[in-house]
Motif scaffolding. Structure first.
Motif, PDB file in Angstrom:
ATOM      1  N   ILE A   1     -47.214  45.598  19.679  1.00 35.22           N
ATOM      2  CA  ILE A   1     -45.891  46.100  19.327  1.00 35.22           C
ATOM      3  C   ILE A   1     -45.835  46.235  17.810  1.00 35.22           C
ATOM      4  O   ILE A   1     -45.935  45.241  17.078  1.00 35.22           O
ATOM      5  CB  ILE A   1     -44.784  45.147  19.811  1.00 35.22           C
ATOM      6  CG1 ILE A   1     -44.876  44.929  21.331  1.00 35.22           C
ATOM      7  CG2 ILE A   1     -43.416  45.687  19.415  1.00 35.22           C
ATOM      8  CD1 ILE A   1     -44.614  46.148  22.169  1.00 35.22           C
TER       9      ILE A   1
ATOM     10  N   LYS B   1     -39.044  44.230  31.464  1.00 36.20           N
ATOM     11  CA  LYS B   1     -38.041  45.282  31.574  1.00 36.20           C
ATOM     12  C   LYS B   1     -36.813  44.745  32.293  1.00 36.20           C
ATOM     13  O   LYS B   1     -36.907  44.119  33.344  1.00 36.20           O
ATOM     14  CB  LYS B   1     -38.632  46.496  32.297  1.00 36.20           C
ATOM     15  CG  LYS B   1     -39.686  47.202  31.452  1.00 36.20           C
ATOM     16  CD  LYS B   1     -40.210  48.452  32.104  1.00 36.20           C
ATOM     17  CE  LYS B   1     -41.231  49.132  31.199  1.00 36.20           C
ATOM     18  NZ  LYS B   1     -41.839  50.335  31.824  1.00 36.20           N
TER      19      LYS B   1
ATOM     20  N   GLU C   1     -38.015  47.284  25.466  1.00 38.50           N
ATOM     21  CA  GLU C   1     -38.527  46.521  26.604  1.00 38.50           C
ATOM     22  C   GLU C   1     -39.984  46.866  26.870  1.00 38.50           C
ATOM     23  O   GLU C   1     -40.400  48.014  26.724  1.00 38.50           O
ATOM     24  CB  GLU C   1     -37.736  46.844  27.867  1.00 38.50           C
ATOM     25  CG  GLU C   1     -36.222  46.758  27.723  1.00 38.50           C
ATOM     26  CD  GLU C   1     -35.542  47.542  28.830  1.00 38.50           C
ATOM     27  OE1 GLU C   1     -35.087  46.908  29.797  1.00 38.50           O
ATOM     28  OE2 GLU C   1     -35.489  48.779  28.754  1.00 38.50           O
ATOM     29  N   ALA C   2     -40.719  45.862  27.312  1.00 42.11           N
ATOM     30  CA  ALA C   2     -42.097  46.088  27.754  1.00 42.11           C
ATOM     31  C   ALA C   2     -42.477  44.954  28.694  1.00 42.11           C
ATOM     32  O   ALA C   2     -42.130  43.795  28.457  1.00 42.11           O
ATOM     33  CB  ALA C   2     -43.048  46.133  26.564  1.00 42.11           C
ATOM     34  N   ASP C   3     -43.169  45.284  29.772  1.00 45.78           N
ATOM     35  CA  ASP C   3     -43.624  44.259  30.715  1.00 45.78           C
ATOM     36  C   ASP C   3     -44.944  43.681  30.232  1.00 45.78           C
ATOM     37  O   ASP C   3     -45.966  44.379  30.213  1.00 45.78           O
ATOM     38  CB  ASP C   3     -43.795  44.850  32.113  1.00 45.78           C
ATOM     39  CG  ASP C   3     -42.470  45.063  32.829  1.00 45.78           C
ATOM     40  OD1 ASP C   3     -41.547  44.246  32.603  1.00 45.78           O
ATOM     41  OD2 ASP C   3     -42.350  46.021  33.605  1.00 45.78           O
TER      42      ASP C   3
ATOM     43  N   GLN D   1     -49.996  44.043  24.997  1.00 39.60           N
ATOM     44  CA  GLN D   1     -49.894  45.314  24.283  1.00 39.60           C
ATOM     45  C   GLN D   1     -49.389  45.054  22.870  1.00 39.60           C
ATOM     46  O   GLN D   1     -48.615  44.131  22.639  1.00 39.60           O
ATOM     47  CB  GLN D   1     -48.966  46.289  25.011  1.00 39.60           C
ATOM     48  CG  GLN D   1     -47.640  45.702  25.430  1.00 39.60           C
ATOM     49  CD  GLN D   1     -46.984  46.479  26.539  1.00 39.60           C
ATOM     50  OE1 GLN D   1     -46.613  47.631  26.347  1.00 39.60           O
ATOM     51  NE2 GLN D   1     -46.814  45.863  27.697  1.00 39.60           N
TER      52      GLN D   1
END
Length: 225
Positions: free
Chosen positions: A158, A12, A30-32, A156
């Motif tokens: 996407i 992020k 955005e993704a951490d 994760q």
């Protein structure tokens, strides 16, 4: 009207960093893909020279010690670090940085060539590379290592499609690839170590000229002008 470029950031971004991309008509998701956990550790047996290779290690030490006498003693020691942002964070908090470089290998070269008679304490994370400690060991330099934070992969899936992906660490690459594949996307990397983690999966790699988040963004914007 042309479709905007779509980018995935594997961490992020700050508001102003994201705005640079938006101003260039680049859509950002955005993704951490990693999480940082500071460790509560005993910081004793510290040598006269300190090594920090990331902002995370600095933040952990500051949080761990806060305003204790130990922290005050640490601030009297010489500091060697990797990264301009790491240097800035150290100096903002009262540390004296003797030398800094963009990469651990370069810092190792400086230490082994110029400061080989000194003794060091290396504040590290659990997924740190072997580059620096191996160089110190091979040069016969006295040092100890204190692990002050832990990097945890947070993979994760996407499902959306993207033109490019921003990567900021080898662990971020590893986490992304657990549930996702790289096809024809352009991969923008913060440095050579991160790029090396991608080389088996793609040739579409652009490395930032300076190892900062901002320069990764600049390279991305330049690519899609």
């Amino acid at each position: 009207m042309a479709q905007p470029i779509r980018i995935l950031s594997t961490k992020k971004l700050l508001v102003n960093q994201k705005q640079f991309l938006l101003n260039a008509n680049i859509t950002v998701v955005e993704a951490d893909f990693i999480a940082i956990h500071n460790k509560q550790v005993s910081i004793d047996n510290v040598h006269e020279n300190l090594i920090f290779t990331s902002q995370n290690s600095v933040t952990s030490v500051l949080e761990n010690l806060k305003s204790t006498e130990t922290l005050a003693l640490l601030k009297q020691k010489n500091v060697f670090c990797v990264g301009i942002k790491t240097k800035q964070l150290l100096e903002e908090n009262g540390f004296s940085v003797i030398a800094y470089t963009g990469y651990a290998a370069d810092l190792a070269e400086i230490i082994t060539l110029i400061y080989h008679k000194e003794q060091f304490t290396f504040f590290s994370g659990n997924l740190r590379r072997n580059t620096l400690p191996e160089a110190l060991k091979n040069a016969g330099i006295v040092f100890n290592e204190i692990e002050v934070y832990e990097t945890v992969l947070t993979p994760q899936k996407i499902n959306a499609t993207f033109d490019g992906i921003l990567f900021f660490s080898p662990s971020g690459v590893e986490s992304f690839l657990k549930d996702n594949k790289i096809n024809n996307q352009m991969c923008f990397c913060i440095g050579t170590t991160t790029a090396n983690a991608l080389e088996k999966y793609t040739k579409n790699i652009i490395i930032a000229h300076q190892p900062t988040v901002e320069n990764v963004i600049i390279q991305c914007i330049n690519e899609y002008k």
